[in-house]
Structures are given as structure tokens and as C-alpha cells.
Motif scaffolding. Sequence first.
Motif, short mmCIF file in Angstrom:
data_model
loop_
_atom_site.label_atom_id
_atom_site.label_comp_id
_atom_site.label_asym_id
_atom_site.label_seq_id
_atom_site.Cartn_x
_atom_site.Cartn_y
_atom_site.Cartn_z
N MET A 183 19.04 0.83 12.87
CA MET A 183 18.78 -0.69 13.12
C MET A 183 18.49 -1.26 11.79
O MET A 183 18.94 -2.50 11.46
N ALA B 262 14.85 -5.49 16.92
CA ALA B 262 15.47 -4.02 17.63
C ALA B 262 14.52 -2.89 17.20
O ALA B 262 14.17 -2.12 17.51
N SER C 203 18.92 -7.54 15.04
CA SER C 203 18.88 -5.97 14.48
C SER C 203 17.42 -5.61 14.01
O SER C 203 16.96 -4.54 14.20
N ALA D 124 10.86 -2.89 17.65
CA ALA D 124 10.81 -2.78 18.93
C ALA D 124 10.96 -1.16 19.36
O ALA D 124 9.90 -0.64 19.84
N VAL D 125 11.89 -0.69 18.74
CA VAL D 125 11.93 0.89 18.72
C VAL D 125 11.01 1.48 17.94
O VAL D 125 10.33 2.57 18.62
#
Length: 190
Positions: free
Chosen positions: A85, A29, A26, A32-33
Amino acid sequence: MKFLELMFEAALWRSRYMVVLAVVASMAAAVAVMYMATVDVVYLVGHVMHYADPGLSAEARKLIHDETITHVVEVVDGYLLATFMLIFSLGLYELFVSDIDEAHGSRASSKILVINNLDDLKQRLAKVILMILIVTLFAKALQIQMNSPLDLLYLGAGIALIGVALYFTHAAESRGKGSDEADEKAGSGH
């Protein structure tokens, strides 16, 4: 027999550390976002630099304006998803593995990590999801071509539903705080 039971229960209790995989995934992620949204901002700023070009036609300027607003909404959506996240990974870690010692000395932790059980985590995540849905609806509303009065009615209904969802979210939060205060008073003997 008691020894086997103790060993099994110890293994069962330690199995909660599997959640660390979800925490790390998480967090990855979220990074990354966050990276993607930040790159989008860099390109957005570069694209907007042409907005002040005196040779630009009114139609081209309007197109840049509309695209910029849409991209800003998408960037906000990306940052909200990254936040979702992040809250999810911190909440899972605190619930299943251990308190984050570094956070308990920070004033910001009282705003982020007020997660005592799965219901607290679900409530926090539901609020972020609601905000993501609102931002997404806003982005789609900017792209809607109003060809008939029915289109305007649908947009109005969507906005009304958002208002209802926000009202119920706020009402549930207020009710939850009121019952928490009542529980504290009952527990302290008042």
C-alpha cells in the motif's frame, strides 16, 4: 472557441489531482495494516513467553511452536501488505501529481521510487503481491495435514509453481534492465 478549449483542457489536466484521494486512502490503509501487524507482534511475544515454562507438556510446547510460526508468517504477510500500500500510494503520487522533492535527496528513494510510468508501478506491485502469495502459501503449508501421498504431491507442485513464478519474474526483470541499457546506448550514439 479556442478559449473554451483551453479552459476544458486545463480542467481535464487538473482532474489528475483526484488521485490524491487514492494516495491518502492507500496511505491510511498502509498505516492501519502496519499497526495491526505490530499489535500482533506484541501479542505474539507475550504468548511465546510461556514456551520456556518447565511445567509445559511436550504437546503444549509443540502447539505453541506451531502457532508461533503461523503467526510470524501472518505478521510478515501484514507487513508486506502495508509495504504494498505504501509503494502504491507513493507511486500514484509521483506518477499523477508531482515528484516527491524530499525523496530525491535521499539514497533510499532510488530503491523505492524508481517509478517512471504505470508499467514500473505495476512491476513493483506485482513483486510485492508475489511475495504476499508466497508467504500465504507458506502459512497454509504449515497447517496442511499430510494424510496421503497426494497431499505431499500438491505441496510439491505449489512449491514448484512458486519457483517458476520467481524465475519468470527475475527473467523479466533482467530482460527489462538489458533493454533499458540498450536504449540508453542507442540514445547516446554508441
